[in-house]
Design a protein around this motif. Sequence first.
Motif, PDB file in Angstrom:
ATOM      1  N   GLY A  94       0.808  -1.210   0.000  1.00 47.44           N
ATOM      2  CA  GLY A  94       0.000   0.000   0.000  1.00 47.44           C
ATOM      3  C   GLY A  94       0.837   1.253   0.000  1.00 47.44           C
ATOM      4  N   PRO A  95       0.151   2.409   0.045  1.00 43.32           N
ATOM      5  CA  PRO A  95       0.827   3.695  -0.152  1.00 43.32           C
ATOM      6  C   PRO A  95       1.461   4.263   1.114  1.00 43.32           C
ATOM      7  N   LEU A  96       2.237   3.444   1.813  1.00 43.94           N
ATOM      8  CA  LEU A  96       2.969   3.884   2.992  1.00 43.94           C
ATOM      9  C   LEU A  96       4.457   3.618   2.785  1.00 43.94           C
ATOM     10  N   THR A  97       5.264   4.661   2.958  1.00 38.84           N
ATOM     11  CA  THR A  97       6.722   4.546   2.853  1.00 38.84           C
ATOM     12  C   THR A  97       7.317   4.667   4.244  1.00 38.84           C
ATOM     13  N   LEU A  98       8.199   3.736   4.585  1.00 32.76           N
ATOM     14  CA  LEU A  98       8.874   3.766   5.887  1.00 32.76           C
ATOM     15  C   LEU A  98      10.325   4.182   5.688  1.00 32.76           C
ATOM     16  N   VAL A  99      10.793   5.132   6.494  1.00 31.93           N
ATOM     17  CA  VAL A  99      12.209   5.508   6.496  1.00 31.93           C
ATOM     18  C   VAL A  99      12.876   4.741   7.636  1.00 31.93           C
ATOM     19  N   LEU A 100      13.810   3.888   7.277  1.00 32.39           N
ATOM     20  CA  LEU A 100      14.417   2.956   8.228  1.00 32.39           C
ATOM     21  C   LEU A 100      15.929   2.924   8.046  1.00 32.39           C
ATOM     22  N   ALA A 120      14.256   5.022   2.405  1.00 37.47           N
ATOM     23  CA  ALA A 120      12.798   5.080   2.311  1.00 37.47           C
ATOM     24  C   ALA A 120      12.357   3.895   1.462  1.00 37.47           C
ATOM     25  N   ILE A 121      11.461   3.078   2.004  1.00 40.39           N
ATOM     26  CA  ILE A 121      11.113   1.825   1.316  1.00 40.39           C
ATOM     27  C   ILE A 121       9.617   1.571   1.418  1.00 40.39           C
ATOM     28  N   ARG A 122       9.051   0.982   0.355  1.00 36.46           N
ATOM     29  CA  ARG A 122       7.650   0.580   0.440  1.00 36.46           C
ATOM     30  C   ARG A 122       7.347  -0.603  -0.462  1.00 36.46           C
ATOM     31  N   VAL A 123       6.263  -1.295  -0.093  1.00 39.07           N
ATOM     32  CA  VAL A 123       5.737  -2.405  -0.882  1.00 39.07           C
ATOM     33  C   VAL A 123       4.471  -1.892  -1.556  1.00 39.07           C
ATOM     34  N   PRO A 124       4.524  -1.613  -2.855  1.00 44.69           N
ATOM     35  CA  PRO A 124       3.359  -1.040  -3.529  1.00 44.69           C
ATOM     36  C   PRO A 124       2.278  -2.095  -3.769  1.00 44.69           C
TER      37      PRO A 124
END
Length: 308
Positions: A94-100, A120-124
């Motif tokens: 989904g449309p959430l990006t996590l900065v890790l 910054a990473i996300r699973v679209p």
Amino acid sequence: MEAQPPVIRAFGAAAIAEAAVLIRAGGIVAVPTETVYGLAADARDAQAVARIYAAKGRPSFNPLIVHVADLAAAEAIAVFDADAHALAARFWPGPLTLVLPLRDRAGIASLVTAGLDTIAIRVPAHRAIQALIAAADAPLAAPSANASNGLSPTRAEHVAASLGARAPLIIDDGATEAGVESTIVAGRTILRPGPITADMLGRVLPVAPGTTAHVSAPGQLATHYAPAKPLRLNARDREADEWLIGFGDVTGDDTLSSRGDLVEAAAALFDALHRADASAAARIAVAPVPDDGVGVAINDRLRRAAHR
Ligand code: TXA
Ligand code: MG
């Protein structure tokens, strides 16, 4: 010279196969996500990532979002804590990006993170970018597929109008669902509001709105990497105590590109700055870099590093 118009292909197996060949060859492809169309390249290939900047004509380097197939792929690249796991479990894909924190030896090009030690990473959730990640077997770095200062594209036609032939291939899968860029969260701070709202996040974690300036988690303090040592621009020779980063015919301790290629130089920039910072020399000097094409972004970053 008349530029060729971009090739627009309807989403399907043939289009994805064609796009995967381009990605594997270090090229760039415009592909829809559930938020906006992205301009994607293999995040492990520094020159491919530099081509994103060249195509967008972006005058500065911003860290980019990396798109991966699933949580396991994300965990191979970034270090998840309990908060990050809770958010990923609820909102991915989904449309959430996590900065890790970026994992050691994650294999991500330093240009993707602009030299930072966070990512910054996300699973679209969108079928097109998911299919491209699978077919190219690559994590994809992708900013929005518009020219610098342009509006974020929600249709293939927007990409074509904004980038023209600078987007060699556009996968068309109609209008994007969200129409605005993903929500970005670092720790418990919302860095960018988006489709996953503060209320939605708040049902999982106590989050607060903020900007990168307010990020408090360790390792997430800097928005932009800059070397710790003083830096001198437009250097043709090395002074005592300096580490010289060359370009073209200026040979130094290191070079951005001995053949004077700006895309190669952009790809090399952050690694070169890190090496200079880690060297025994007290100061850093950098050869002149032409101020055209992606050289504008290189010079922007060098000037900021020099005038801290
Ligand atoms: O919906 C989206 O997120 C779209 C689609 C294509 O996925 N992508 C997108 O990427 O909006 P871009 O490059 O336009 O935005 C990336 C944002 C920038 O504001 C950047 O500063 C932030 O993410 N960012 C990336 N890495 C970061 C990091 N390590 N720390 C803080 N902010 C970061
Ligand atoms: Mg953008």
